[in-house]
Scaffold this active site. Structure first.
Site, PDB file in Angstrom:
ATOM      1  N   TYR A 193     -11.810  10.027  -6.472  1.00 14.76           N
ATOM      2  CA  TYR A 193     -12.122   9.236  -5.293  1.00 14.76           C
ATOM      3  C   TYR A 193     -13.472   9.661  -4.705  1.00 14.76           C
ATOM      4  CZ  TYR A 193      -7.095   8.264  -5.618  1.00 14.76           C
ATOM      5  OH  TYR A 193      -5.838   7.921  -6.050  1.00 14.76           O
TER       6      TYR A 193
ATOM      7  N   LYS B 137      -5.010  15.450  -7.672  1.00 13.32           N
ATOM      8  CA  LYS B 137      -4.716  15.059  -9.051  1.00 13.32           C
ATOM      9  C   LYS B 137      -5.563  15.842 -10.039  1.00 13.32           C
ATOM     10  CE  LYS B 137      -3.531  10.529  -7.245  1.00 13.32           C
ATOM     11  NZ  LYS B 137      -4.157  10.665  -5.922  1.00 13.32           N
TER      12      LYS B 137
ATOM     13  N   GLY C  94      -1.242   1.110  -3.573  1.00 16.33           N
ATOM     14  CA  GLY C  94      -1.639  -0.241  -3.976  1.00 16.33           C
ATOM     15  C   GLY C  94      -0.724  -1.322  -3.440  1.00 16.33           C
TER      16      GLY C  94
ATOM     17  N   PRO D 107      -5.657 -12.897   1.384  1.00 13.56           N
ATOM     18  CA  PRO D 107      -5.743 -13.717   0.173  1.00 13.56           C
ATOM     19  C   PRO D 107      -6.816 -14.798   0.277  1.00 13.56           C
ATOM     20  CG  PRO D 107      -3.798 -14.309   1.448  1.00 13.56           C
ATOM     21  CD  PRO D 107      -4.401 -13.103   2.110  1.00 13.56           C
TER      22      PRO D 107
ATOM     23  N   ASN E 184      -2.179  -4.545  -3.327  1.00 18.03           N
ATOM     24  CA  ASN E 184      -2.781  -4.921  -4.616  1.00 18.03           C
ATOM     25  C   ASN E 184      -4.301  -5.048  -4.530  1.00 18.03           C
ATOM     26  OD1 ASN E 184       0.114  -6.716  -5.612  1.00 18.03           O
ATOM     27  ND2 ASN E 184      -0.770  -5.027  -6.768  1.00 18.03           N
ATOM     28  N   SER E 185      -4.942  -4.015  -4.001  1.00 19.62           N
ATOM     29  CA  SER E 185      -6.405  -3.921  -3.877  1.00 19.62           C
ATOM     30  C   SER E 185      -6.998  -4.903  -2.878  1.00 19.62           C
ATOM     31  CB  SER E 185      -7.099  -4.108  -5.243  1.00 19.62           C
ATOM     32  OG  SER E 185      -6.660  -3.140  -6.158  1.00 19.62           O
ATOM     33  N   GLY E 186      -6.166  -5.539  -2.072  1.00 21.77           N
ATOM     34  CA  GLY E 186      -6.690  -6.378  -0.995  1.00 21.77           C
ATOM     35  C   GLY E 186      -6.176  -7.797  -0.956  1.00 21.77           C
ATOM     36  N   ILE E 187      -5.678  -8.312  -2.071  1.00 21.75           N
ATOM     37  CA  ILE E 187      -5.271  -9.715  -2.103  1.00 21.75           C
ATOM     38  C   ILE E 187      -4.100  -9.997  -1.166  1.00 21.75           C
ATOM     39  CG2 ILE E 187      -3.731  -9.420  -4.096  1.00 21.75           C
ATOM     40  CD1 ILE E 187      -4.659 -12.207  -5.027  1.00 21.75           C
ATOM     41  N   LEU E 188      -3.233  -8.988  -0.941  1.00 18.46           N
ATOM     42  CA  LEU E 188      -2.111  -9.188  -0.030  1.00 18.46           C
ATOM     43  C   LEU E 188      -2.459  -8.837   1.410  1.00 18.46           C
ATOM     44  CD1 LEU E 188       0.869  -7.948  -2.238  1.00 18.46           C
ATOM     45  CD2 LEU E 188       0.441 -10.285  -1.439  1.00 18.46           C
ATOM     46  N   ALA E 189      -3.683  -8.391   1.629  1.00 23.07           N
ATOM     47  CA  ALA E 189      -4.161  -8.187   2.991  1.00 23.07           C
ATOM     48  C   ALA E 189      -4.934  -9.405   3.483  1.00 23.07           C
ATOM     49  CB  ALA E 189      -5.054  -6.950   3.059  1.00 23.07           C
TER      50      ALA E 189
ATOM     51  N   ASP F 133      -3.044  11.904   0.490  1.00 26.06           N
ATOM     52  CA  ASP F 133      -3.248  11.875  -0.959  1.00 26.06           C
ATOM     53  C   ASP F 133      -4.727  11.741  -1.281  1.00 26.06           C
ATOM     54  OD1 ASP F 133      -2.286  11.441  -3.833  1.00 26.06           O
ATOM     55  OD2 ASP F 133      -3.497   9.649  -3.473  1.00 26.06           O
TER      56      ASP F 133
END
Length: 325
Positions: free
Chosen positions: A54, A80, A220, A230, A223-228, A49
């Site tokens: 980008y 896109k 996502g 925190p 979520n842009s990194g917070i779940l990778a 994608d």
């Protein structure tokens, strides 16, 4: 790698998202980009994608340079429409999100003619004769023009066989519901709205997509990194996460550690467990991140984790969990 159907397309259940290869948050070299794409290909990924946004054309150019070396019918690619890239009159101001980019900057254009120009310009940057999926990109403030202009162009391109599937890519689910009811779409790319921290898509989008057989390309997922990773200062929705979200992510991470697993594995496998999700589109900026994404899709997450997640109401009760927990 597991394969799935996206309309008439046969695709891998994990796709490679190219926003990081456009310099999202920090620059990426041509060599790093090529190594990332080569790692994805070697791992069996066959869905890619991209978008003009980008890296302001950089991701499309890098992705195209790699895919031109592969048999064209062996992979599927989505890009896109809705933004044309134009050189500004004055000096190009550094973007808040994309670093190390060309001088062009995006200009919104959701008209029929603008979309046709956008497709042609994307094909030039990619160096390909076609793409498989076209998505209207972030039409949040342009619903009417997207329906009357952009989607009319996309329907024409699908009807004449230029593309196989059409839809929209957004960071919200509410407008995607409206598009699903107004336009005969094949798929949506939904970013950040179905994750361990945000299950907003469960309310209306996933039910309507299931009823209409509209595929979901899910982006996502971290979520842009917070779940990778925190921590205070982590990103959520491309911005610094507020303390409440950081606290929730840390609680999820603690629960994962308690059960001997990793938050990234739980985050990815949670998303892939929903039957509406067709492809998990995972971004990566280097070969190590590609390998890690694949590993997280395969890492064992104990049923006891999912059971405690459910028991503590840490996710929406309507969300299906792996193994039926």
């Amino acid at each position: 790698m597991k394969r799935t159907r996206l309309g008439s397309l046969d695709v891998t259940a994990i796709g490679l998202g190219s926003a990081p290869l456009g310099g999202l948050f920090s620059p990426v070299s041509d060599a790093e980009a090529e190594a990332t794409l080569a790692a994805g290909w070697s791992a069996g990924i066959r869905f890619y994608d991209t978008a003009p946004l980008y890296g302001f054309g950089l991701a499309e150019r890098r992705l195209g340079a790699f895919l031109r070396q592969q048999p064209r019918d062996s992979y599927a690619i989505s890009t896109k429409v809705g933004r044309l890239l134009r050189v500004p009159d004055g000096a190009a101001v550094e973007d808040d999100h994309y670093k190390g980019t060309p001088r062009e900057r995006p200009v919104f254009d959701f008209s029929h003619d603008g979309v046709m120009r956008s497709v042609g310009e994307s094909l030039v940057r990619l160096g390909l004769d076609r793409v498989d999926v076209l998505l209207v990109h972030d039409p949040d403030d342009h619903y009417d023009e997207a329906v009357s202009g952009a989607f009319r162009a996309l329907e024409r391109l699908r009807a004449d066989g230029t593309v196989k599937a059409i839809g929209a890519g957004m960071n919200q689910s509410e407008m995607l519901v409206r598009f699903a009811e107004a336009v005969p779409v094949d798929c949506f790319l939904l970013a950040g709205r179905y994750t361990l921290l945000d299950q907003g898509a469960l309310e209306a989008l996933f039910p309507v997509c299931t009823a209409k057989n509209v595929g979901i390309l899910l982006g996502g997922i971290y979520n842009s990194g917070i779940l990778a990773n925190p921590h205070v200062g982590a990103k959520f929705n491309y911005q610094d996460a507020d303390p409440a979200l950081v606290a929730r992510a840390l609680a999820l991470d603690e629960l994962c550690r308690k059960h001997g697993t990793e938050l990234k594995a739980a985050a990815l496998q949670f998303c892939m467990a929903h039957p509406a999700v067709t492809v998990a589109v995972m971004g990566a900026r280097n070969a190590a991140e590609v390998a890690d994404n694949i590993a997280m899709s395969e890492r064992k997450v104990p049923q006891a984790f999912w059971q405690e997640l459910r028991a503590r109401s840490l996710v929406d009760a309507r969300a299906p969990l792996p193994g039926g927990a």
